[in-house]
Design an enzyme around this catalytic site. Structure first.
Site, PDB file in Angstrom:
ATOM      1  N   TRP A 468       0.774  -1.353   0.097  1.00  0.00           N
ATOM      2  CA  TRP A 468       0.062  -0.168  -0.096  1.00  0.00           C
ATOM      3  C   TRP A 468       0.908   1.250   0.114  1.00  0.00           C
ATOM      4  O   TRP A 468       0.539   2.217   0.423  1.00  0.00           O
ATOM      5  CB  TRP A 468      -0.738   0.029   1.181  1.00  0.00           C
ATOM      6  CG  TRP A 468      -1.720  -1.027   1.853  1.00  0.00           C
ATOM      7  CD1 TRP A 468      -1.516  -2.331   1.261  1.00  0.00           C
ATOM      8  CD2 TRP A 468      -2.738  -1.037   2.669  1.00  0.00           C
ATOM      9  NE1 TRP A 468      -2.563  -3.221   2.093  1.00  0.00           N
ATOM     10  CE2 TRP A 468      -3.180  -2.369   2.842  1.00  0.00           C
ATOM     11  CE3 TRP A 468      -3.319  -0.075   3.498  1.00  0.00           C
ATOM     12  CZ2 TRP A 468      -4.175  -2.652   3.766  1.00  0.00           C
ATOM     13  CZ3 TRP A 468      -4.260  -0.318   4.157  1.00  0.00           C
ATOM     14  CH2 TRP A 468      -4.745  -1.520   4.630  1.00  0.00           C
ATOM     15  N   HIS A 469       1.991   1.336  -0.659  1.00  0.00           N
ATOM     16  CA  HIS A 469       3.007   2.586  -0.586  1.00  0.00           C
ATOM     17  C   HIS A 469       3.026   3.098  -1.909  1.00  0.00           C
ATOM     18  O   HIS A 469       4.294   3.513  -2.319  1.00  0.00           O
ATOM     19  CB  HIS A 469       3.976   2.104   0.078  1.00  0.00           C
ATOM     20  CG  HIS A 469       4.194   1.389   1.424  1.00  0.00           C
ATOM     21  ND1 HIS A 469       5.201   0.908   1.856  1.00  0.00           N
ATOM     22  CD2 HIS A 469       3.119   1.769   2.290  1.00  0.00           C
ATOM     23  CE1 HIS A 469       5.002   0.399   3.255  1.00  0.00           C
ATOM     24  NE2 HIS A 469       3.564   0.898   3.179  1.00  0.00           N
ATOM     25  N   PRO A 470       2.107   3.458  -2.839  1.00  0.00           N
ATOM     26  CA  PRO A 470       2.241   4.063  -3.876  1.00  0.00           C
ATOM     27  C   PRO A 470       2.822   5.178  -3.668  1.00  0.00           C
ATOM     28  O   PRO A 470       2.397   6.007  -2.894  1.00  0.00           O
ATOM     29  CB  PRO A 470       0.987   4.116  -4.535  1.00  0.00           C
ATOM     30  CG  PRO A 470      -0.067   4.016  -3.580  1.00  0.00           C
ATOM     31  CD  PRO A 470       0.686   3.163  -2.558  1.00  0.00           C
TER      32      PRO A 470
END
Length: 531
Positions: A468-470
């Site tokens: 979840w680290h775009p």
């Protein structure tokens, strides 16, 4: 069209950076600020209860995004949760507080972004932090953001740290301190037994200020222009099109997926992509939506022979835990399930840890997630800190309600696959350390029979997913692919800044929550200096 609001500043997105900027700008009562958020309030008990974090995925608090099919992951579409509501992803994330490595920020500076080196940004981390366990040169104790450590750690976590040391990873009591490498307790944005999101820390204390207007359920659809100057925002709220005007600036803080989406819809982006969609090109900015980076993780999973995990405790025990939490904000539901982790080298030529490892105090399901755990166990996760693969965010159409097309291109650089396998091997060494011998049950993934390189590569391709680290899709810099300058102003356009994880030229070595809060703190200072 609804009656427009006229303010000094419009902030699009009430996530990590947006909440920080709203708080800081409205400290001056002369500044009128409008904060627009596509989602709703963050008053759900599920959000505030740390142990309920899994229930927030694919809920009303989540955009529920999926990537395009990923060729190097067997054609799978990867589920990518992103917060939708006050607090953004800080209201649904795993609450892990990791700043990244000193060299991450020095690299940003060396790419031509003056003022973004580690020594420049450390004061902003300290300013934001109210650390209940640590102090000294690297920590703050008076900021809005509650940060705690797991002390003492659980029996399962203590065994992890012993096994990690057996595997050759030195103990590090502060993974946000002078050195990042090593194993130790993870710090978390939990305060007094409750999630401390950006909304709870920054927005709630500012909500009663008369110079702050917060409008929820306001889906920004395009930026408004007067020539080359951005003058406002058009948004959709409860089926009605409304507009707001900003006399000073619009600051877009919608995250690494929806910030480029809004810019592209507004005519800021690659001209050769916008014209075929019938979008008027306001500024040809080839880098908008490009440089998408993310942390890809792979999970090692194993049963344990002791009933030490919250799930699958009997329903009666779960009900007791819920009553305890409701009465005193203590017990299993008040703690983070991610107590401990480690940073290790992933490439032989690295000068900083290239892999992050951590333990999840539960046995997670197969991909895609298959509901709550039905057996006691643990999950050891690893991800590549600085992937060499990069993708893009593009428009599906000119309709602002169409979701962006998300293509991270995971493992498109072959070296990322090698690093992912290295992470799995680190976790297998930890799992099979002596500290776990008397409680280790059946190894579920990758399975005891999978140890050769080809088998582990196939396992990574079959099971890996996002952390979840775009980031990086409106990167900061001065080259042709850069979207914003070192003061976060969009190149070639006045009255517009971007402040969120999209401005990272290179993703940081760790979870992106803390760095994005830092970006918000620094952005607020830049805005005030330029006012």
């Amino acid at each position: 069209m609804g009656q427009g609001l006229n303010v000094d500043y419009i902030i699009v997105g009430a996530g990590a950076a947006g909440c920080v900027i709203a708080h800081r700008l409205t400290e001056d009562p002369r500044r009128r600020v409008l904060l627009l958020e596509a989602g709703g309030e963050d008053d759900s008990p599920q959000i505030r209860t740390p142990g309920r974090f899994l229930s927030l995925q694919d809920s009303a608090h989540d955009w529920g995004d999926r990537t395009l099919p990923q060729p190097h992951l067997g054609g799978r579409r990867i589920f990518m949760p992103q917060g939708r509501g006050l607090g953004g992803s800080t209201s649904i994330n795993y609450m892990i507080y990791v700043r990244g490595h000193r060299l991450d920020y020095d690299h940003w500076r060396d790419l031509g972004n003056g003022g973004w080196g580690y020594d420049d940004v450390l004061p902003y981390f300290i300013k934001s932090e109210n650390n209940r366990a640590l102090s000294g040169r690297y920590h703050g104790n008076a900021g809005p953001l509650g940060v705690t450590s797991h002390s003492p750690v659980s029996e399962l976590a203590a065994r992890y740290l012993t096994a990690a040391r057996e595997a050759g990873i030195p103990f590090n009591p502060d993974l946000n301190g002078a050195e990042q490498e090593g194993c130790g307790p993870l710090q978390a944005t939990i305060l007094d037994g409750a999630r401390c999101s950006a909304s709870a820390a920054y927005l709630s204390p500012a909500r009663n200020r008369p110079n702050l207007t917060v409008v929820s359920h306001a889906h920004a659809t395009r930026l408004l222009f007067n020539g080359d100057r951005v003058t406002g925002v058009q948004y959709l709220r409860h089926g009605m099109v409304e507009q707001a005007s900003a006399s000073s600036e619009v600051i877009v803080c919608a995250g690494a997926l929806r910030t480029p989406h809004l810019l592209l819809l507004s005519g800021l982006g690659p001209a050769d992509e916008l014209r075929p969609l019938g979008i008027e090109v306001r500024r040809d900015l080839p880098g908008v939506g490009k440089n998408l980076q993310d942390h890809l993780h792979t999970r090692v999973r194993c049963e344990i022979t002791e009933p030490w995990t919250f799930l699958p405790l009997p329903l009666e025990a779960q009900a007791d835990a819920a009553r305890e939490y409701a009465a005193s904000r203590t017990g299993a539901l008040a703690a983070n399930f991610f107590e401990v982790g480690a940073f290790v080298r992933g490439r032989p030529d690295e000068h900083q840890p290239g892999l992050q490892l951590f333990m999840f105090n539960n046995l997670t399901g197969d991909y895609p997630e298959a509901g709550p755990p039905t057996r006691h166990g643990l999950t050891l996760t690893s991800y590549i800190n600085r992937p060499r693969s990069a993708g893009q965010v593009t428009l599906a159409s000119a309709d602002p309600l169409d979701r962006p097309r998300i293509d991270p291109r995971y493992l498109s650089d072959p070296d990322d696959l090698r690093c992912a396998v290295a992470g799995v091997r680190w976790n297998l060494r930890i799992l099979h350390g002596k500290a776990f011998d008397d409680i280790r049950g059946r190894e579920i993934a990758p399975g005891a029979e999978v140890r050769d390189e080809a088998g582990l590569e196939a396992f990574v391709r079959r099971m890996s997913s996002t952390t979840w680290h775009p980031s990086g899709t409106c990167k900061m810099g001065a080259d042709e692919a850069a979207v914003v300058d070192a003061r976060l102003r969009v190149h070639g356009v006045s009255g517009l800044r971007v402040a969120d994880a999209s401005i990272m030229p290179v993703i940081v070595s760790g979870n992106t929550n803390a760095p994005t809060l830092m970006i918000g703190e620094k952005a607020a200072d830049l805005i005030r200096e330029d006012a």
